[in-house]
Design an enzyme around this catalytic site. Structure first.
Site, mmCIF file in Angstrom:
data_model
loop_
_atom_site.group_PDB
_atom_site.id
_atom_site.type_symbol
_atom_site.label_atom_id
_atom_site.label_comp_id
_atom_site.label_asym_id
_atom_site.label_seq_id
_atom_site.Cartn_x
_atom_site.Cartn_y
_atom_site.Cartn_z
ATOM 1 N N TYR A 6 -5.466 4.703 5.354
ATOM 2 C CA TYR A 6 -4.675 3.648 4.022
ATOM 3 C C TYR A 6 -4.055 2.585 2.931
ATOM 4 O O TYR A 6 -4.360 1.551 4.242
ATOM 5 C CB TYR A 6 -2.934 4.369 4.757
ATOM 6 C CG TYR A 6 -1.534 3.569 3.912
ATOM 7 C CD1 TYR A 6 -1.526 4.815 3.340
ATOM 8 C CD2 TYR A 6 -1.014 2.916 4.469
ATOM 9 C CE1 TYR A 6 -0.321 4.513 2.948
ATOM 10 C CE2 TYR A 6 0.050 2.560 3.702
ATOM 11 C CZ TYR A 6 0.718 2.719 2.967
ATOM 12 O OH TYR A 6 1.741 3.237 2.315
ATOM 13 N N HIS A 21 12.340 -3.451 8.514
ATOM 14 C CA HIS A 21 11.033 -2.715 6.535
ATOM 15 C C HIS A 21 12.000 -1.691 6.101
ATOM 16 O O HIS A 21 10.787 -1.504 4.829
ATOM 17 C CB HIS A 21 9.180 -2.416 7.093
ATOM 18 C CG HIS A 21 8.538 -2.643 6.130
ATOM 19 N ND1 HIS A 21 8.896 -2.944 4.969
ATOM 20 C CD2 HIS A 21 6.859 -2.051 6.558
ATOM 21 C CE1 HIS A 21 7.710 -2.475 4.142
ATOM 22 N NE2 HIS A 21 6.726 -2.204 5.191
ATOM 23 N N THR A 36 5.858 2.027 -2.638
ATOM 24 C CA THR A 36 4.655 2.483 -2.472
ATOM 25 C C THR A 36 4.304 3.752 -2.667
ATOM 26 O O THR A 36 5.114 4.736 -2.733
ATOM 27 C CB THR A 36 3.995 1.642 -1.359
ATOM 28 O OG1 THR A 36 4.136 2.604 -0.213
ATOM 29 C CG2 THR A 36 4.409 0.238 -0.982
#
Length: 830
Positions: free
Chosen positions: A505, A374, A518
């Site tokens: 979140y 990621h 993000t």
């Protein structure tokens, strides 16, 4: 013979320094001009069945994208207090307010100046810090950082077995690789505005490489082979030529994969497990770095060359020998594999993985998914790839029926079966098995790594909810943003179980900016707290629905702000990192990043910030070097007052509120479309839940993970809430104007007395919009959020029991010439 080597690109700091600073005052109209410079057929290849090639569209808008803005310090501090308000009592709020006042008077303005100075000439003010937060994360990436996608079954039944499904997915994935490399992939857009495409240049042939001083992201931009894992054994073969054209047909690919499966089965699985070196990629990063040194230190061993082959592959294909029995097991298999010990030997699929790269996982029955590293890419990017791959499999099947069927790609590779054999160049399409030298140190390390991984898997549980009662169509018909509606479901279900509100979140995608990643949406608000209290109290349906509407409207407003990069989390983290660097510069105790970051040598640009999932798919990223895990950072302890100003931790970061906002209990992400069945990730804190969800037209798919925090009960509470809130909405709507179309009203007047009208349940796309529908509710969700109770008693259990037998089919069985590395397999027999 010379060997093609895996080259280590330069560090991100060096690469960024060589980049041209982007235009900071870009007019959005110029982006539309870039888009209009390409024809409809180039922007939308499906519009023409015979598209013409014009390379360059993928990154055409990159140099015109605006830079990520640095928010005003006062605005960030105000938002910091606002997100903490629902989580604090009055005394805690007063303490935080005092800390913020001190910060604004003392360290804050100086750190803001330092941050702006640091950002001058850089692609993004947060990028380096973002990469450092990921790459300095020492814990295993499995279950902590890597998310997964579970694809829907292939719509063509003939492909729903392992070899044919895998071959189909690989060919489609290679077509996507080709489109990216030739810059023919149409750019992502949000309401017509191009988005940053840099992450696509980091999607393939990259690897997370551990070192003693942190990880690096390395890439072989000329890679042309894939690595296949089967029963823990490694195989490789070339799939592209130097021109990035595919050199194998789908039939050839299936033949190779069948050869590999047959060869892997000749080794008993207990024996193969003893050499399943992929398990080492699940170790603590520093331990893994030391083991890589062991692999490469002996010049006489071929381990270094085997490791290079794996690291530089386009991606990893994992062929599992098992068939998970249900959706929850499938999700667990895609995220971390299975753990099964027989006669003291681990034979689960957890040994059939390599977590430092993107992996396509295919089970024996054809169920397939994606697990990805990621650091360099977010869920929105991988979702585009998964969607295009899934679409291409359908279109290729259509083309086999009708040759005039359209193609998803602007151009395609020449038919390998019709090419001149000399045109392929130096390629090897015959599968080779990598044969590692199993040194005693490696065998011991593998054993310890496997037992630790088995512990980690056993510490987590997964449950799914495939809610078919309604989806986006019904939610929007009732006047709500789908993402906000589902987020309030999480709040209400959790409050109904535990009687409290926790830090939640959700990532908001910021790819409208150059290298945007993000921003954090903090879902718990004063409005959401009021809603859950109203919902659970003895109030009328109208009061409950009104409170829900206010809470969802607040969430939608927050999502819009965060999508503009005007949240508080990223800015505060950057200020914290600037303070740490200032301490370093003054010779104090070392603090933050070590400079190891992912390289930037691709065609355009990229971003930074989020470790686990999202459209931005992701749970929140590791925030600081003292983080307990990737989403749970711990501020340094308060410094003594006799230290120089910059060596004292700023008051805001020493406030307990900063600890609290960085300890996420509900880590959520909305990422998916009809190509996906589920999406998910591990919990980001020991006492939290990891919640990945997909809102489809008429259903909602949710995958929840936790460290055994009554996950099944939480899922049941969610399902019960969805049913109850539907009942509330219908009871409230009975007295409102119907909103029926004029033609329906006219029809009823004309047909009155001509028979009984048959009335169906108004839901989905035929439902009439309610009065006060949130403006553009559906549109606001697209690409922004995420990337977007009552007693669950006897009735619900009875309904679930009656549906347990209706399982899905997939659940029922749950550059240079080089010498050939590895043992060559025989293909001629097949």
């Amino acid at each position: 013979m010379p060997v093609r080597t895996f080259t280590m690109p330069k560090s991100l700091n060096e690469s960024l320094a060589n980049q041209q600073p982007p235009n900071t005052d870009t007019d959005r109209s110029s982006l539309n001009g870039v888009k209009e410079a390409y024809s409809l057929s180039e922007r939308e290849p499906l519009a023409e069945s015979d598209p013409k090639e014009k390379p360059g569209i993928t990154y055409a808008a990159q140099d015109k994208l605006p830079k990520l803005p640095i928010p005003e310090l006062e605005d960030t501090c105000r938002k910091f207090q606002a997100v903490l308000a629902p989580l604090q009592n009055q005394r805690e709020q007063d303490d935080t307010a005092a800390a913020v006042r001190d910060f604004l008077k003392a360290d804050g303005p100086e750190l803001q100046v330092r941050l702006k100075k640091y950002a001058t000439g850089k692609t993004s003010y947060i990028e380096q810090f973002w990469y450092d937060s990921y790459l300095n994360f020492d814990n295993p990436v499995v279950l902590n950082l890597n998310p997964f996608f579970l694809l829907e079954d292939d719509p063509t039944p003939a492909r729903n077995n392992q070899v044919t499904r895998a071959a189909s997915l690989v060919i489609s994935a290679l077509s996507f690789v080709r489109a990216v490399r030739k810059e023919e992939l149409p750019p992502d857009t949000l309401r017509g505005t191009p988005l940053c495409m840099y992450q696509y240049s980091r999607l393939f042939s990259t690897a997370r490489i551990p070192t003693e001083s942190g990880c690096q992201i390395a890439q072989d931009s000329g890679s042309r082979h894939i690595v296949v894992l089967c029963k823990g054994q490694f195989y490789w073969f070339d799939v592209m030529d130097d021109n990035s054209d595919i050199i194998m047909t789908e039939k050839d690919m299936a033949l190779n994969l069948q050869v590999i499966v047959d060869d892997a089965e000749t080794t008993p699985i207990q024996e193969a497990a003893k050499g399943a070196l992929g398990v080492l990629s699940t170790e603590n990063r520093k331990i893994w770095a030391g083991l890589r040194d062991v692999l490469t230190r002996d010049a006489e061993s071929n381990n270094a060359e085997c490791l290079s082959i794996v690291d530089s592959a386009l991606f990893i294909l994992c062929l599992d020998y098992t068939e998970p029995k249900n959706g929850a097991e499938l999700c667990g298999n895609m995220l971390c594999g299975t753990s099964e010990v027989v006669k003291g030997v681990q034979i689960g699929t957890c040994t059939n993985r390599w977590y430092d790269k993107m992996q396509i996982v295919v089970c024996k029955n054809g169920s397939a998914g994606i697990n990805f590293e990621h650091t360099g890419v977010d869920g929105h990017t991988v979702l585009r790839m998964a969607s295009d791959v899934y679409t291409d499999t359908i279109l290729r099947f259509a083309k086999s029926i009708n040759g005039q069927a359209p193609s998803l790609w602007t151009s395609t590779s020449p038919d390998p079966s019709k090419r001149d054999p000399n045109s392929f160049g130096d390629v090897s399409t015959t599968p080779h098995k990598l044969e590692w030298d199993m040194l005693p140190e490696l065998s011991t390390a593998l054993r310890f790594a496997e037992t630790r991984l088995a512990d980690l898997i056993q510490q987590n549980e997964f449950e799914i909810l495939e809610f078919a009662g309604y989806g986006k169509n019904f939610i929007t018909s009732m006047g709500f943003s789908p993402d906000a509606f589902v987020q309030m479901a999480f709040q209400a279900a959790y409050y109904g179980l535990y009687g409290r509100v926790e830090n939640t979140y959700e990532p908001a995608m910021t790819k409208v900016f150059l290298h945007g990643r993000t921003e954090s949406i903090r879902v718990a608000t004063l409005e959401s707290v009021e809603f859950v209290k109203t919902f659970w109290a003895d109030n009328s349906p109208q009061q409950k629905v009104d409170a829900l509407k206010k809470a969802t409207q607040k969430h939608t407003a927050l999502t819009k702000e965060c999508a503009k990069a005007l949240g508080q989390d990223r800015h505060l983290y950057a200020l914290y990192c600037v303070w740490q660097r200032a301490v370093d510069e003054e010779g104090a105790e070392a603090a933050s990043s070590n400079g190891y970051s992912s390289p930037v040598d691709g065609p355009a640009s990229e971003a930074g910030l989020s470790p686990q999932q999202g459209p931005s798919i992701s749970p929140s990223p590791p925030r600081s070097p003292s983080a307990k895990n990737h989403d749970n950072s711990r501020s340094p302890s308060k410094s003594t007052s006799n230290k120089p100003p910059l060596q004292q931790i700023p008051s805001l970061f020493s406030d307990p509120g900063y600890d609290r906002i960085n300890n996420t209990i509900l880590s959520t992400s909305n990422c998916g479309n009809p190509a996906l069945r589920h999406f998910g990730f591990g919990p980001s804190s020991a006492d939290g839940f990891g919640i990945g969800y997909i809102i489809k037209d008429d259903s909602i798919s949710i995958c929840i993970s936790s460290k055994h925090r009554q996950t099944k009960r939480f899922v049941a509470s969610l399902e019960a809430y969805f049913l109850e809130v539907k009942r509330l909405l219908r009871s409230v709507k009975k007295g409102e104007p119907t909103g029926r179309s004029r033609v329906r009203e006219s029809e009823e007047e004309k047909t009155r007395g001509k028979g009984k009208v048959i009335k169906g349940e108004t839901q989905g796309s035929v439902a009439a919009p309610a009065v006060g529908v949130e403006e553009e509710a559906e549109e606001e969700d697209e690409g922004l959020g995420g990337y977007g109770f009552f007693d669950a008693g006897m009735l619900l259990q009875a309904l679930k029991a009656s549906q347990e037998e209706k399982e899905k089919p997939s659940e029922k069985a749950a550059g240079n010439a080089r010498r050939a590395i590895g043992k060559k397999l025989r293909v001629s027999e097949y």
